[in-house]
Write an enzyme that holds these catalytic residues in place. Sequence first.
Site, short mmCIF file in Angstrom:
data_model
loop_
_atom_site.label_atom_id
_atom_site.label_comp_id
_atom_site.label_asym_id
_atom_site.label_seq_id
_atom_site.Cartn_x
_atom_site.Cartn_y
_atom_site.Cartn_z
N LYS A 68 0.82 -1.28 -0.27
CA LYS A 68 0.02 0.01 -0.02
C LYS A 68 0.77 1.22 0.14
O LYS A 68 1.95 1.31 0.67
CB LYS A 68 -1.03 0.01 0.96
CG LYS A 68 -1.76 -1.13 1.23
CD LYS A 68 -2.88 -1.14 2.50
CE LYS A 68 -2.09 -1.83 3.64
NZ LYS A 68 -2.88 -2.06 4.73
N THR A 99 -7.85 8.73 9.74
CA THR A 99 -7.30 7.33 9.08
C THR A 99 -7.16 6.25 9.78
O THR A 99 -6.41 5.32 9.43
CB THR A 99 -5.65 7.72 8.23
OG1 THR A 99 -5.03 8.27 9.49
CG2 THR A 99 -5.88 8.98 7.32
N GLY A 126 -7.81 2.94 10.75
CA GLY A 126 -8.57 1.63 10.20
C GLY A 126 -8.62 1.76 8.91
O GLY A 126 -9.29 0.73 8.36
N THR A 127 -7.89 2.43 8.09
CA THR A 127 -7.86 2.44 6.61
C THR A 127 -7.32 0.93 6.08
O THR A 127 -7.97 0.63 5.24
CB THR A 127 -6.88 3.62 6.15
OG1 THR A 127 -5.71 3.37 6.90
CG2 THR A 127 -7.47 4.87 6.34
N GLY A 128 -6.33 0.22 6.68
CA GLY A 128 -5.79 -0.81 6.51
C GLY A 128 -6.97 -1.96 6.47
O GLY A 128 -6.98 -2.77 5.67
N CYS A 129 -7.49 -2.18 7.74
CA CYS A 129 -8.67 -2.95 7.93
C CYS A 129 -9.87 -2.92 7.04
O CYS A 129 -10.30 -3.68 6.39
CB CYS A 129 -9.13 -2.79 9.30
SG CYS A 129 -8.13 -2.69 10.74
O1 PXL Z 1 -5.20 -1.18 11.75
C1 PXL Z 1 -4.80 -2.18 12.26
C2 PXL Z 1 -5.52 -2.62 13.53
C3 PXL Z 1 -6.01 -4.04 13.48
N1 PXL Z 1 -6.75 -4.34 14.45
C4 PXL Z 1 -7.03 -3.76 15.61
C5 PXL Z 1 -6.47 -2.47 15.62
C6 PXL Z 1 -5.72 -1.88 14.79
C7 PXL Z 1 -5.29 -0.51 14.78
O2 PXL Z 1 -5.26 0.15 15.49
O3 PXL Z 1 -6.74 -1.65 16.58
C8 PXL Z 1 -7.58 -4.47 16.73
#
Ligand code: PXL
Length: 268
Positions: free
Chosen positions: A175, A207, A209-212
């Site tokens: 990414k 931003t 949680g963008t990856g999730c």
């Molecule tokens: O963004 C990665 C991530 C994944 N899972 C949990 C998170 C985070 C980022 O803060 O808290 C539970």
Amino acid sequence: MLPPQVLIVAGSDSGGGAGIQADLKAVHASGAYALTAITAVTAQNTVAVTRAFDLPADVVRAQIDAVFDDFDVAAVKTGMLSSVVLVETVASALAARGVTRLVVDPVMISKSGHALLADDAVEALRARVLPLAAVVTPNRLEAERLAGLAIRGRADVLEAGRRLLALGSRAAVIKGGHLEAAPGTDFLFHAGGVTEIEGEWIETRSTHGTGCTFASAIAAHLARGADLIAAVRAAKHLVTDAIRHGLALGHGYGPTDPFWRLGRSAGQ
Ligand code: PXL
């Protein structure tokens, strides 16, 4: 028609911005139905992670088995796996079910800088989970740790992608969010070569949680029958819009909003 079902294996974020909470929003905003196996509970807000608690491995396994025993799981996404024992538990549960559409978000640290994967679990993730993956979605730091090289320029991105596929993942997206070489451009490595997916850079602090969100949207689109390139493009579109309409909640990195189209009532 009923929505295709996606299993999310990830941690909970009490701040609602990342983890399972982001995954649920992304999967439903992408037209699929989310099932969940929670690996860990984090006490977290937009500023910090103050506590993280791993669920017992047998409880994680039981959630995965309960879901597979009843639902028709069309794709799976993994996020925070936390420890060696959880990485191994999840890998063997998914291998036992013959999962093929697996999106691996190799979560290592939170936006606020808290470790979400133990150092000794990186090797387990590499050895046990990547060989099962249809696609792995590292950011720059995660790609560096998994591929074992420092990423500075474009040539390093290409080498890292090559190494990720050599580790057994059928595809990889590095990414662009943290890539100085090409901010906002994602590099998709797959059997047919490399596809660069350009994006726009949006200046914002919302931003979290963008990856999730991105990885879960890919899983939802794969579950709906999209091919990999189409699924990644659709997920990038969703996450870009969700960032553009991010919510400046809390005092740190606010959440993105995949449901921005629903609007919010006046006076808020
Ligand atoms: O963004 C990665 C991530 C994944 N899972 C949990 C998170 C985070 C980022 O803060 O808290 C539970």
